[in-house]
Enzyme design. Structure first.
Site, PDB file in Angstrom:
ATOM      1  N   SER A  50      -4.667   5.731  12.881  1.00 52.71           N
ATOM      2  CA  SER A  50      -3.219   5.981  12.899  1.00 52.71           C
ATOM      3  C   SER A  50      -2.913   7.208  13.762  1.00 52.71           C
ATOM      4  CB  SER A  50      -2.691   6.192  11.473  1.00 52.71           C
ATOM      5  OG  SER A  50      -3.463   7.167  10.792  1.00 52.71           O
ATOM      6  N   LYS A 118     -14.994   3.396   8.717  1.00 50.25           N
ATOM      7  CA  LYS A 118     -14.105   2.377   8.132  1.00 50.25           C
ATOM      8  C   LYS A 118     -13.816   1.328   9.191  1.00 50.25           C
ATOM      9  CE  LYS A 118      -9.519   3.077   7.115  1.00 50.25           C
ATOM     10  NZ  LYS A 118      -8.874   2.083   8.002  1.00 50.25           N
ATOM     11  N   GLU A 120     -11.633  -2.648   9.756  1.00 50.28           N
ATOM     12  CA  GLU A 120     -10.645  -3.574   9.206  1.00 50.28           C
ATOM     13  C   GLU A 120     -11.170  -5.002   9.197  1.00 50.28           C
ATOM     14  OE1 GLU A 120      -6.861  -3.203  11.221  1.00 50.28           O
ATOM     15  OE2 GLU A 120      -6.775  -1.028  10.867  1.00 50.28           O
ATOM     16  N   GLU A 187      -4.174  -2.227   1.907  1.00 47.96           N
ATOM     17  CA  GLU A 187      -2.930  -1.705   2.520  1.00 47.96           C
ATOM     18  C   GLU A 187      -1.809  -2.744   2.453  1.00 47.96           C
ATOM     19  OE1 GLU A 187      -3.204   0.097   6.416  1.00 47.96           O
ATOM     20  OE2 GLU A 187      -1.006   0.286   6.544  1.00 47.96           O
TER      21      GLU A 187
HETATM   22  O1  KIV Z   1      -5.588   4.719  10.195  1.00 48.14           O
HETATM   23  C1  KIV Z   1      -5.252   5.084   9.057  1.00 48.14           C
HETATM   24  O2  KIV Z   1      -4.687   6.164   8.848  1.00 48.14           O
HETATM   25  C2  KIV Z   1      -5.548   4.186   7.961  1.00 48.14           C
HETATM   26  C3  KIV Z   1      -4.912   4.487   6.638  1.00 48.14           C
HETATM   27  C4  KIV Z   1      -3.479   4.205   6.707  1.00 48.14           C
HETATM   28  C5  KIV Z   1      -5.588   3.769   5.524  1.00 48.14           C
HETATM   29  O3  KIV Z   1      -6.241   3.240   8.126  1.00 48.14           O
END
Ligand code: KIV
Length: 269
Positions: A50, A118, A120, A187
């Site tokens: 993000s 992380k 997706e 999310e």
């Molecule tokens: O990129 C991000 O900040 C995220 C969160 C919103 C979980 O994936």
């Protein structure tokens, strides 16, 4: 003799063990000063992609590169000592094959010193999650509204409004848990679906616009501080920093123009 107080970082198994226990506090941080402030309070700091929208002003997260994630991830690791730091794998850096994902995730771990990555995707990413976790890379999964595929969804839409779609979302969460993810971000999904998934899977769920019943919550720091002009509707603003910064910067500008800005003799005496 100097006395060193050793602060131990929260580990991946400690987060995994929080299933159904004390809720996990997670926040994003993209740079050193934010990481230093968040570290005292958060169990997990996510260097989220993000940052492309919040810091760089992109329209989506698609323009974020591996190099950007590595630079920001390394800054956050350097400025924190307690929270588990998780770095997002950006769009295009892991979807092609498990081998591509391993190569890039290993680079992120090596060059930032973070504790996990992380990525997706649910069922479709399960083989990749298994490939990474079996080779020593801890993975936080991310299902429900997955911003990197928002073009496919037709925008940022709450998932699970139609209960016919629930089995697919449940299967996604189950698949990433069985593949070895140590936690999963849920999310933008309707509350009862997120609560149901939380009850079904063996790993902690971390909600964002999902359900208070998740095993933890995550927010984008700038959204909860009131620094972003357009935060999602579900975000609770804990402050209005944009207004406070505007006031402070305005006062500075007035002082400079009116020559009432304190000289160094006032500041250093
Ligand atoms: O990129 C991000 O900040 C995220 C969160 C919103 C979980 O994936």
């Amino acid at each position: 003799m100097s006395v060193h107080k050793t602060v131990r970082r929260i580990t991946v198994p400690q987060i995994a063990a929080r299933k159904g226990a004390v809720p996990i506090v997670a926040l994003t941080a993209y740079h050193a000063p934010a990481a230093a402030l968040v570290d005292a309070h958060a169990d997990v700091i996510l260097v989220g992609d993000s940052l492309g929208m919040v810091l760089y002003g992109f329209d989506s997260t698609l323009g974020v590169t591996l190099e950007m994630m590595i630079a920001h991830g390394a800054a956050v690791v350097r400025s924190s000592s307690r929270a588990l730091v998780v770095v997002d794998m950006p769009f295009g850096s892991y979807e092609e094959s498990p081998e591509q994902a391993f190569r890039n995730a290993a680079r992120v771990m090596r060059e930032t010193g973070c504790g996990a990555v992380k990525l997706e995707g649910g069922t479709r990413m399960a083989p990749t999650i298994r490939f990474l976790t079996e080779r020593g890379i801890p993975v936080m999964a991310h299902t429900g509204l997955t911003p990197q595929s928002s073009a496919t969804f037709g925008g940022f839409k709450t998932q699970g409004r139609d209960s016919d779609s629930w089995p697919a979302h449940e299967a996604d969460a189950q698949a990433v848990a069985e593949a070895g993810a140590f936690s999963v971000v849920l999310e933008g999904m309707v509350e009862p679906l997120a609560a149901r998934i939380t009850g079904q899977i063996a790993i902690p769920t971390i909600g964002i616009g999902a359900s208070a019943l998740c095993d933890g919550q995550i927010l984008v720091l700038e959204d909860m501080l009131g620094m972003t002009p357009r935060a999602p509707r579900f975000v609770r603003r804990y402050d209005d920093l944009a207004a406070r910064i505007d006031d402070a910067v305005g006062t500075y500008a007035e002082e400079v123009r009116a020559r009432t800005f304190p000289g160094p003799e006032n500041v250093y005496s």
